[in-house]
Structures are given as structure tokens and as C-alpha cells.
Design an enzyme around this catalytic site. Sequence first.
Site, PDB file in Angstrom:
ATOM      1  N   ASN A  43       3.144 -25.617  -2.383  1.00 61.40           N
ATOM      2  CA  ASN A  43       3.910 -24.588  -3.088  1.00 61.40           C
ATOM      3  C   ASN A  43       5.376 -25.006  -3.179  1.00 61.40           C
ATOM      4  O   ASN A  43       5.924 -25.656  -2.280  1.00 61.40           O
ATOM      5  CB  ASN A  43       3.726 -23.189  -2.473  1.00 61.40           C
ATOM      6  N   GLU A  45       8.826 -23.126  -4.122  1.00 59.00           N
ATOM      7  CA  GLU A  45       9.434 -21.822  -4.429  1.00 59.00           C
ATOM      8  C   GLU A  45      10.768 -21.997  -5.159  1.00 59.00           C
ATOM      9  O   GLU A  45      11.271 -23.105  -5.322  1.00 59.00           O
ATOM     10  CB  GLU A  45       9.586 -21.028  -3.121  1.00 59.00           C
ATOM     11  N   CYS A  54       2.479 -22.048  -6.954  1.00 59.12           N
ATOM     12  CA  CYS A  54       1.522 -22.110  -5.855  1.00 59.12           C
ATOM     13  C   CYS A  54       1.065 -23.552  -5.644  1.00 59.12           C
ATOM     14  O   CYS A  54       1.143 -24.382  -6.563  1.00 59.12           O
ATOM     15  CB  CYS A  54       0.296 -21.262  -6.166  1.00 59.12           C
ATOM     16  N   GLU A  56      -1.977 -24.667  -5.431  1.00 61.61           N
ATOM     17  CA  GLU A  56      -3.091 -25.015  -6.324  1.00 61.61           C
ATOM     18  C   GLU A  56      -2.562 -25.427  -7.693  1.00 61.61           C
ATOM     19  O   GLU A  56      -3.054 -26.377  -8.316  1.00 61.61           O
ATOM     20  CB  GLU A  56      -4.041 -23.815  -6.500  1.00 61.61           C
ATOM     21  N   CYS A  87      -4.742 -17.147  -4.899  1.00 59.92           N
ATOM     22  CA  CYS A  87      -4.298 -15.919  -5.564  1.00 59.92           C
ATOM     23  C   CYS A  87      -5.027 -15.782  -6.917  1.00 59.92           C
ATOM     24  O   CYS A  87      -5.663 -16.723  -7.406  1.00 59.92           O
ATOM     25  CB  CYS A  87      -2.780 -15.935  -5.765  1.00 59.92           C
ATOM     26  N   CYS A  90      -4.151 -18.357  -9.597  1.00 57.50           N
ATOM     27  CA  CYS A  90      -4.688 -19.702  -9.313  1.00 57.50           C
ATOM     28  C   CYS A  90      -6.193 -19.746  -9.509  1.00 57.50           C
ATOM     29  O   CYS A  90      -6.736 -20.786  -9.881  1.00 57.50           O
ATOM     30  CB  CYS A  90      -4.297 -20.152  -7.911  1.00 57.50           C
TER      31      CYS A  90
HETATM   32  N1  THU Z   1       0.739 -19.328  -2.346  1.00 58.17           N
HETATM   33  C1  THU Z   1       0.075 -20.473  -2.711  1.00 58.17           C
HETATM   34  O1  THU Z   1       0.667 -21.547  -2.783  1.00 58.17           O
HETATM   35  N2  THU Z   1      -1.241 -20.362  -3.015  1.00 58.17           N
HETATM   36  C2  THU Z   1      -1.975 -19.205  -2.958  1.00 58.17           C
HETATM   37  O2  THU Z   1      -3.137 -19.201  -3.314  1.00 58.17           O
HETATM   38  C3  THU Z   1      -1.347 -17.984  -2.446  1.00 58.17           C
HETATM   39  C4  THU Z   1       0.121 -18.029  -2.261  1.00 58.17           C
HETATM   40  C5  THU Z   1       2.178 -19.425  -2.036  1.00 58.17           C
HETATM   41  C6  THU Z   1       3.081 -18.780  -3.059  1.00 58.17           C
HETATM   42  C7  THU Z   1       4.326 -18.519  -2.248  1.00 58.17           C
HETATM   43  O3  THU Z   1       5.129 -19.694  -2.269  1.00 58.17           O
HETATM   44  C8  THU Z   1       3.811 -18.306  -0.835  1.00 58.17           C
HETATM   45  O4  THU Z   1       2.465 -18.785  -0.815  1.00 58.17           O
HETATM   46  C9  THU Z   1       3.812 -16.859  -0.403  1.00 58.17           C
HETATM   47  O5  THU Z   1       3.158 -16.061  -1.308  1.00 58.17           O
END
Ligand code: THU
Length: 132
Positions: A43, A45, A54, A56, A87, A90
Site C-alpha cells: 500500500n 498512502e 491498496c 493489491e 477491500c 480491490c
Molecule cells: N489496504 C490494503 O492495502 N488492502 C486492502 O485490501 C485493505 C486496506 C490498505 C489501505 C490503507 O493504506 C490501509 O490498508 C488502511 O486501510
Amino acid sequence: MAEPDELLDAALEVRARAYAPYSKFAVGAAIRTPSGAIYAGCNVENASYPEGSCAETSAIAVMVAAGERVITEVVVCAESDAPITPCGGCRQRLAEFGRVDTVVRAAGSRGERARWTLGELLPAAFALKTPE
Ligand code: THU
């Protein structure tokens, strides 16, 4: 001794490079394709929160940039030992390149904790048509 699990190792390795200063929740994802290759992403941000990616999504971008378009297996690992599920967004992105029987595994630091098929995670996925 545990079986070697290259896909999990790749997800754990890339998770260590996650850029998650806001949520402090590092995530790694690794994708396997029919060629046997593994593509990993973490991920990333952003100060403008919705602009973050994310793990994925990052892994899918790496796969497509390498010229591959079919996902056979995915491992997602969060920083905690508790497994996370991909999520909703994704799941749709994985469905673009996966199949209903694509295996999605969730792992914590101590290994695999859960597994589903993509069809279970996103039944009746939206699709316009099957791309070439
Ligand atoms: N996140 C992912 O990278 N993948 C997921 O399937 C769920 C959430 C990340 C997004 C964000 O940077 C952090 O987790 C908190 O939500």
C-alpha cells in the site's frame, strides 16, 4: 517443517516496504500468474487520503506493466497477525484479471490464516465483457 510458500514470502517481503504513515497499517500483496511469475505490491498512502493505493492495486499494476493479465492466486498480508480480506474495490480490480476459481489467501506474520476463491469474495462480479 512448513512447506515453502514463495507467494507468501513475496507478500511479507513487500509489506516491509509499505508506505503507510497515516494508517500505520502496512499491507503486502503478491500475485501469481499462469507463467508462474510472482508480482508484488504494497500500500502507498497519500496526505490526501483517498489518493492512496491498496497493496493489491499496486501488485496488479506491476503485473500489467510486466505484460501479464491473468491472476491465478493472490496472497494478502496485513501488519497484524489477524488476516484481512481485500477491500471491495480491490475485489473488483482482482476480478478484472482473475477468475471465479482464483485463490485468494489471507496471511498474518505467522502464515496463512484464511483462503477463499474470488467467486466467494465477489459473487456476481460486474463485467462488461471478457477482454481479449
Ligand atoms: N489496504 C490494503 O492495502 N488492502 C486492502 O485490501 C485493505 C486496506 C490498505 C489501505 C490503507 O493504506 C490501509 O490498508 C488502511 O486501510
